[in-house]
Design a protein around this motif. Structure first.
Motif, mmCIF file in Angstrom:
data_model
loop_
_atom_site.group_PDB
_atom_site.id
_atom_site.type_symbol
_atom_site.label_atom_id
_atom_site.label_comp_id
_atom_site.label_asym_id
_atom_site.label_seq_id
_atom_site.Cartn_x
_atom_site.Cartn_y
_atom_site.Cartn_z
ATOM 1 N N VAL A 170 0.826 -1.202 0.000
ATOM 2 C CA VAL A 170 0.000 0.000 0.000
ATOM 3 C C VAL A 170 0.866 1.259 0.000
ATOM 4 C CG1 VAL A 170 -1.678 1.337 1.329
ATOM 5 C CG2 VAL A 170 -1.930 -1.148 1.139
ATOM 6 N N GLY A 171 1.895 1.271 0.820
ATOM 7 C CA GLY A 171 2.735 2.453 0.964
ATOM 8 C C GLY A 171 3.520 2.804 -0.282
ATOM 9 N N GLN A 216 -6.150 -20.653 12.713
ATOM 10 C CA GLN A 216 -4.721 -20.377 12.804
ATOM 11 C C GLN A 216 -4.420 -18.979 12.261
ATOM 12 O OE1 GLN A 216 -5.477 -23.702 11.084
ATOM 13 N NE2 GLN A 216 -5.853 -24.138 13.248
ATOM 14 N N ALA A 217 -5.240 -18.039 12.673
ATOM 15 C CA ALA A 217 -5.131 -16.667 12.198
ATOM 16 C C ALA A 217 -4.175 -15.868 13.082
ATOM 17 C CB ALA A 217 -6.509 -16.011 12.190
ATOM 18 N N GLU A 218 -3.903 -14.649 12.653
ATOM 19 C CA GLU A 218 -3.059 -13.762 13.458
ATOM 20 C C GLU A 218 -3.700 -12.389 13.541
ATOM 21 O OE1 GLU A 218 0.641 -12.358 11.748
ATOM 22 O OE2 GLU A 218 0.074 -13.201 9.793
ATOM 23 N N GLU A 219 -3.559 -11.750 14.690
ATOM 24 C CA GLU A 219 -4.042 -10.382 14.842
ATOM 25 C C GLU A 219 -3.123 -9.451 14.062
ATOM 26 O OE1 GLU A 219 -5.889 -9.128 18.649
ATOM 27 O OE2 GLU A 219 -4.790 -10.845 19.478
ATOM 28 N N ILE A 220 -3.754 -8.471 13.394
ATOM 29 C CA ILE A 220 -2.986 -7.647 12.471
ATOM 30 C C ILE A 220 -3.762 -6.363 12.201
ATOM 31 C CG2 ILE A 220 -4.018 -8.524 10.322
ATOM 32 C CD1 ILE A 220 -1.134 -8.783 9.226
ATOM 33 N N ALA A 242 -1.444 -3.753 7.394
ATOM 34 C CA ALA A 242 -0.515 -4.882 7.302
ATOM 35 C C ALA A 242 -1.183 -6.090 6.661
ATOM 36 C CB ALA A 242 0.009 -5.240 8.690
ATOM 37 N N GLY A 243 -2.473 -6.272 6.932
ATOM 38 C CA GLY A 243 -3.205 -7.394 6.346
ATOM 39 C C GLY A 243 -3.288 -7.290 4.834
ATOM 40 N N ILE A 244 -3.512 -6.075 4.321
ATOM 41 C CA ILE A 244 -3.562 -5.883 2.864
ATOM 42 C C ILE A 244 -2.189 -6.137 2.249
ATOM 43 C CG2 ILE A 244 -3.990 -4.209 1.022
ATOM 44 C CD1 ILE A 244 -5.963 -2.815 2.922
ATOM 45 N N ASP A 245 -1.136 -5.654 2.910
ATOM 46 C CA ASP A 245 0.219 -5.844 2.387
ATOM 47 C C ASP A 245 0.620 -7.319 2.384
ATOM 48 O OD1 ASP A 245 0.698 -3.198 1.816
ATOM 49 O OD2 ASP A 245 1.737 -2.769 3.704
ATOM 50 N N LEU A 250 -15.401 1.115 7.791
ATOM 51 C CA LEU A 250 -14.546 0.321 8.674
ATOM 52 C C LEU A 250 -13.975 1.137 9.826
ATOM 53 C CD1 LEU A 250 -12.549 -1.842 6.097
ATOM 54 C CD2 LEU A 250 -14.585 -2.465 7.382
ATOM 55 N N ASN A 251 -14.429 2.371 9.998
ATOM 56 C CA ASN A 251 -13.820 3.212 11.027
ATOM 57 C C ASN A 251 -14.306 2.878 12.432
ATOM 58 O OD1 ASN A 251 -16.400 4.268 10.752
ATOM 59 N ND2 ASN A 251 -15.756 6.388 11.026
ATOM 60 N N LYS A 252 -15.264 1.937 12.561
ATOM 61 C CA LYS A 252 -15.761 1.582 13.890
ATOM 62 C C LYS A 252 -15.323 0.178 14.320
ATOM 63 C CE LYS A 252 -19.815 4.593 13.827
ATOM 64 N NZ LYS A 252 -21.290 4.683 13.958
ATOM 65 N N VAL A 253 -14.430 -0.438 13.571
ATOM 66 C CA VAL A 253 -13.982 -1.770 13.961
ATOM 67 C C VAL A 253 -12.970 -1.657 15.093
ATOM 68 C CG1 VAL A 253 -14.391 -2.640 11.634
ATOM 69 C CG2 VAL A 253 -12.093 -1.887 12.289
ATOM 70 N N ARG A 254 -12.834 -2.756 15.853
ATOM 71 C CA ARG A 254 -11.961 -2.710 17.027
ATOM 72 C C ARG A 254 -10.756 -3.621 16.904
ATOM 73 N NH1 ARG A 254 -14.533 -5.978 21.968
ATOM 74 N NH2 ARG A 254 -12.363 -6.629 22.039
ATOM 75 N N ASP A 255 -10.872 -4.754 16.203
ATOM 76 C CA ASP A 255 -9.765 -5.694 16.052
ATOM 77 C C ASP A 255 -9.816 -6.288 14.644
ATOM 78 O OD1 ASP A 255 -8.585 -6.066 18.910
ATOM 79 O OD2 ASP A 255 -10.740 -6.243 19.200
ATOM 80 N N ASN A 256 -8.649 -6.716 14.159
ATOM 81 C CA ASN A 256 -8.563 -7.321 12.832
ATOM 82 C C ASN A 256 -7.673 -8.554 12.901
ATOM 83 O OD1 ASN A 256 -9.728 -4.855 11.190
ATOM 84 N ND2 ASN A 256 -8.110 -4.023 12.488
ATOM 85 N N ILE A 257 -8.028 -9.558 12.096
ATOM 86 C CA ILE A 257 -7.188 -10.754 11.986
ATOM 87 C C ILE A 257 -7.045 -11.125 10.513
ATOM 88 C CG2 ILE A 257 -7.854 -11.643 14.254
ATOM 89 C CD1 ILE A 257 -9.663 -13.666 12.844
ATOM 90 N N LEU A 258 -5.972 -11.843 10.185
ATOM 91 C CA LEU A 258 -5.722 -12.305 8.825
ATOM 92 C C LEU A 258 -5.784 -13.824 8.800
ATOM 93 C CD1 LEU A 258 -4.918 -11.599 5.884
ATOM 94 C CD2 LEU A 258 -2.519 -11.852 6.604
#
Length: 334
Positions: free
Chosen positions: A62-63, A122-126, A130-133, A156-164
């Motif tokens: 993304v960057g 078997q996911a990871e918090e992210i 970072a998930g898109i990258d 998506l501005n109200k989400v609290r946690d993300n996993i991949l």
């Protein structure tokens, strides 16, 4: 109740002249040039976040993108438009899909839900960035929120946690939709949903309108599932009964949260008391004073209006419009 929905699609395009591609695309559909954070805050279901970079740039991060475009159409429609427009198609050298995006609603303090899903996949918090990258077309980002996702969660501005998750989004969506109730139940205190009874009392006997008014609010807030409805007698005093219309609500929200909603909408926008809502958890009546339970004295109407304003801001525009039309009809007939 909806517990899972899809989110935006992420696409990486390698093109000749990102600025020329963006300008040409904007002649065919609405395009917004945004930074990543703003795009994520706007991102909704059936939308695309497009990461454009020069074809000589080999990075799919993304960057490293030259431009980030936000479009309010789905990825299939976008790619069809590009392929059918010769000027656009000639500029594109490579297309790569990022991970799929899902949003899942969980209860307050739903950490156990997230932990179980992480363990099962078997996911990871992210972070989303970072998930898109790190993700690809065969992986899925799940974002968790305590907000209703049918109509209120517009971005998506109200989400609290993300996993991949290393699994394609369509498969994950079907599995989560199938297993959502089990996950939600495991995340609740004592693993129990509540079956509540709402009694509607209306001295003007405009029960149909009051019912529609209440259902407009509860449905838009995705407050629960209606198990049944019936007329009932409330024997509030000896030798005296009051007729009420009763709704049985099955919900994972707390009885206090449901009482807050009911209490807020006993009044009209003009401050007129329209209806009485009594809430029962099993055989126990929930009083409005229990909402704050802070030992302080509160003016009933002022507190109801405060809650009403908070909740009205969270309603979808469609629900708000329908609600105000019903309220106006009630005021006219009462």
């Amino acid at each position: 109740m909806n517990f899972v929905r899809s989110g935006p699609r992420y696409l990486f395009l390698k093109v000749e002249s990102p600025e020329l591609f963006s300008d040409t695309l904007s002649q065919k559909t609405e395009v917004r040039k945004l930074d990543f954070q703003t795009a994520i805050e706007l991102a909704a279901e059936e939308s695309v976040i497009l990461f454009l970079s020069d074809y000589q740039n080999k990075s799919f991060r993304v960057g490293d993108s030259d431009l980030i475009l936000y479009l309010t159409l789905n990825s299939t429609a976008l790619l069809t438009m590009i392929l059918n427009e010769e000027k656009l198609a000639q500029l594109v050298k490579k297309v790569t899909a990022g991970p799929g995006q899902l949003v899942m609603r969980i209860p307050e303090s739903g950490e156990e839900v997230i932990k179980e899903i992480i363990a099962n996949y078997q996911a990871e918090e992210i972070s989303i960035l970072a998930g898109i990258d790190r993700g690809n077309a065969d992986s899925t980002i799940i974002s968790f929120t305590e907000q209703p996702i049918k109509s209120r969660l517009k971005s998506l501005n109200k989400v609290r946690d993300n996993i991949l998750i290393n699994k394609e989004a369509t498969l994950v969506f079907e599995e989560l939709r199938r297993d959502a109730v089990r996950y939600i139940t495991r995340g609740l205190t004592d693993h129990q949903w509540s079956e509540l009874k709402i009694n509607i009392y209306d001295s003007d006997e405009l029960y149909e309108l009051e019912y529609r008014r209440l259902m407009t609010i509860l449905s838009d807030l995705e407050a629960g599932i209606i198990l049944g409805e019936s007329w009932t007698k409330d024997h509030a005093f000896a030798l005296f009964s009051i007729t009420a219309y009763q709704i049985r609500l099955f919900t994972f929200l707390s009885p206090i949260e449901i009482k807050k909603i009911l209490f807020a909408f006993e009044y009209s926008s003009q401050g007129e008391r329209l209806v009485d809502y009594d809430l029962f958890n099993k055989s126990t009546k929930i009083n409005w004073s229990e909402i704050l339970n802070d030992g302080q004295r509160h003016d009933r109407k002022e507190l109801a209006f405060k809650f009403r304003e908070e909740i009205m801001q969270e309603l979808s525009e469609e629900a708000k419009k329908e609600y105000l039309e019903i309220e106006a009809e009630i005021l006219e007939k009462s």
